[in-house]
Design an enzyme around this catalytic site. Structure first.
Site, PDB file in Angstrom:
ATOM      1  N   TRP A 535     -25.747 -16.117   6.170  1.00 44.59           N
ATOM      2  CA  TRP A 535     -26.268 -17.478   6.109  1.00 44.59           C
ATOM      3  C   TRP A 535     -27.187 -17.833   7.264  1.00 44.59           C
ATOM      4  CZ3 TRP A 535     -21.280 -20.732   4.931  1.00 44.59           C
ATOM      5  CH2 TRP A 535     -20.745 -20.310   3.715  1.00 44.59           C
ATOM      6  N   HIS A 536     -27.720 -16.851   7.931  1.00 45.40           N
ATOM      7  CA  HIS A 536     -28.577 -17.125   9.090  1.00 45.40           C
ATOM      8  C   HIS A 536     -30.055 -16.963   8.738  1.00 45.40           C
ATOM      9  CE1 HIS A 536     -24.930 -16.048  11.870  1.00 45.40           C
ATOM     10  NE2 HIS A 536     -24.763 -17.156  11.167  1.00 45.40           N
TER      11      HIS A 536
END
Length: 602
Positions: A535-536
């Site tokens: 999720w980065h």
């Protein structure tokens, strides 16, 4: 995001765990009353009055600002937007437009034990909006006040001093802005047993020195901060709004911004307002004032910000022409340079119950990978064999079947392929490796002109050979880690063959990438076949290409982008700390520029 950054993170293989009988139903979790909004300046978008369509000078009271002109409009009440709004409101009138609801008293958001449930909720009012990249990897973007801090794993760690220098931030102001966040919502974690075992095992395999508990980014093994209390209750960026001046801020929830509006009569387009829809579908328009210094900030995250610029007419002219979007300013770089830090996980089964934990310990290696871990999201043997509907599949993960093909027969066939997974695997823990600075790049493209639909996002995982080599290095570290004496003694893990662990991980990791017959024989193939997200994701509005170093959009006046879409590298091991810091940093910087260094900013 998001993670979180920030946007957001956590093991995507857990993203779609099923709704257990203890879960709060979607309708219950999203039921809203006035008392749940926590702050008096938060209200539904339908309360906005657009009876006045001419920008005014605004005013100190909320009623005089509604329909008039604000000093600042912030599109996206997320990880960067909340601290930015709270800071600017100290001296100026601010409107925040957030497309989601509030996190307060939403049990699926507020408690760590419901972490996976929030992510499994694919309803239109969920705090988490699923999207699938064209690579075939499931991902999530936040849709709630507080942004990615509401749906991530809570790990808090700063960017390195080298990173701060590289991007050209003022180190003194950076070191003032991080503590402002930390004093309000961050604390030292009480290490869970699994996290202790991973910590000691990292040191066993040479990821040293041990740097203890620290927010700082240092090579070696460390314990970072957390936004979870010891009880498991989550704090979010939305709580940073407690520092706002309540007389100077309006926060509208369920306010979905359709596009930005511009005055194009001069030499350069000038942002003047935003068009948004409320929760009932009614359209409104809000303006910034004519006073010098008034601006619109887009803080909608690495997916939302480039998407909104494109929908507003800022981007590649040929792409916009195809969708009949009127061109405001041609910039071929909007949506380009999208990156996601690829993650691969190893499932480690143990026979005994493992206490639940999210990320607390991290190994920062010199091989370009970070090693982290989580534990305790397993279910009982009865639960694993249960059928839990279209959003699950035996072990509770979204099936690797496109939504329109999720027939009952397809789900049953999918479940059959999972029956050889021992339920003990989900009683244990997970060890993951994340590529620190991926070289692979992709892009974001609109598929239509509806802001509520996800754009097409491509990350091109492992298209650069260096990323693939780093993944292999990370898997080898994990293989050594699970065989270390400290790990075995503290977890009771019976040493399995490497091939057995990899096979289990191949079957449990969920993505839409076709699996190869040799995916456990070749670590390179294993990396490609089991890649998921942490999720980065970042990029799409890079500094120097889409925005200037002060985050003003190039070629356009009175418009800035402040969030992870401007990053060329995801900061630290996890970006949420730096995204929140950036919101505070830019707020203070702007106030000092407008008022002077003597400005009292609290």
């Amino acid at each position: 995001m998001g993670f979180p950054s920030s946007p957001h993170f956590f093991l995507t293989s857990l993203i779609f765990l099923y709704l257990t009988t203890s879960a709060i139903s979607s309708s219950q979790a999203n039921r809203r009353t006035k008392s749940e909004y926590k702050y008096p300046f938060i209200r539904r978008a339908s309360t906005f009055s657009s009876s006045s369509t001419t920008p005014s000078d605004g005013g100190k009271s909320s009623s005089s600002r509604i329909g008039g002109g604000y000093d600042y409009i912030i599109v996206g009440g997320g990880t960067a937007g909340c601290p930015l709004a709270a800071t600017l409101s100290q001296h100026y009138n601010v409107l925040v437009l957030e497309r989601g609801g509030v996190p307060f008293n939403n049990f699926n958001v507020s408690f760590m034990q419901n972490f996976h449930i929030s992510l499994a909720d694919t309803s239109p009012t969920s705090a988490s909006q699923c999207f699938i990249s064209t690579d075939g990897v499931f991902n999530s973007r936040a849709r709630v006040l507080g942004g990615g801090t509401c749906i991530n794993a809570g790990f808090y760690t700063r960017a390195s001093s080298r990173y701060v220098k590289r991007v050209g931030w003022d180190p003194k102001l950076v070191n003032e802005s991080y503590p402002w966040v930390e004093k309000q919502i961050v604390q030292k974690p009480n290490l869970a047993p699994w996290q202790k075992a991973v910590r000691d095992a990292l040191l066993d395999v040479g990821v040293s020195p041990f740097n203890g508990f620290t927010f700082d980014h240092k090579y070696g093994t460390k314990v970072g901060g957390t936004i979870f209390e010891e009880s498991g209750r989550r704090h979010t960026a939305a709580e940073l709004l407690a520092s706002a001046n309540p007389e100077n801020i309006d926060v509208l929830i369920h306010a979905t911004v359709q596009k930005l509006t511009f005055d194009t009569r001069g030499k350069r387009p000038k942002a003047v307002g935003v068009i948004f829809k409320d929760e009932n579908g009614k359209q409104h328009e809000a303006f910034i004032s004519k006073r010098r210094g008034s601006e619109i900030f887009v803080t909608s995250g690495a997916i939302g910000s480039p998407q909104l610029l494109l929908l507003s007419g800022i981007g590649p002219k040929e792409d916009l022409k195809k969708l009949k979007i009127p061109l405001v300013h041609h910039n071929k770089f909007v949506g380009e340079g999208m990156q996601d830090n690829p993650m691969n996980t190893i499932f480690v089964p143990v026979k005994n119950h493992v206490k639940q934990s999210l990320i607390q310990t991290v190994g920062i290696t010199k091989k370009g990978v970070y090693i982290e871990a989580s534990s305790g999201f397993g279910q009982g043997s009865d639960s694993i064999q249960c059928h839990h509907g279209l959003a699950s599949a035996e072990i509770g993960q979204l099936p690797t079947i496109p939504p329109k093909q999720r027939t009952k027969e397809a789900i049953e066939a999918y479940k059959d392929t999972k029956k050889d997974l021992p339920f003990e695997a989900f009683k244990g823990g997970f060890i993951l490796e994340k590529i620190a600075v991926p070289k692979s790049k992709g892009q974001l493209k609109l598929i239509d002109n509806n802001v509520e639909n996800n754009p097409a996002v491509t990350f091109n995982y492992f298209s650069h050979p260096q990323d693939l080599q780093r993944c292999v290095e990370g898997i080898r570290i994990i293989e050594s880690l699970v065989k270390s004496s400290h790990f075995i003694s503290k977890t009771g893990f019976d040493v399995e063959t490497t091939e057995k662990l990899l096979n289990m991980s191949v079957k449990a990791n969920i993505n839409l990438i076709p699996k190869q017959t040799n995916d456990t024989k070749s670590l390179e193939q294993f990396c490609k076949d089991t890649v998921i997200t942490i999720w980065h994701y970042h990029g799409g509005c890079h500094v120097g290409r889409v925005v200037a170093p002060d985050y003003r959009v190039l070629g356009v006046d009175r418009l800035r982008v402040v969030d992870g879409s401007t990053f060329t590298i995801s900061p630290g091991t996890n970006p949420q700390a730096t995204v929140m810091m950036l919101g505070r940093y830019m707020g203070v910087k702007i106030l000092r520029e407008r008022i002077g260094k003597e400005a009292n900013v609290v």
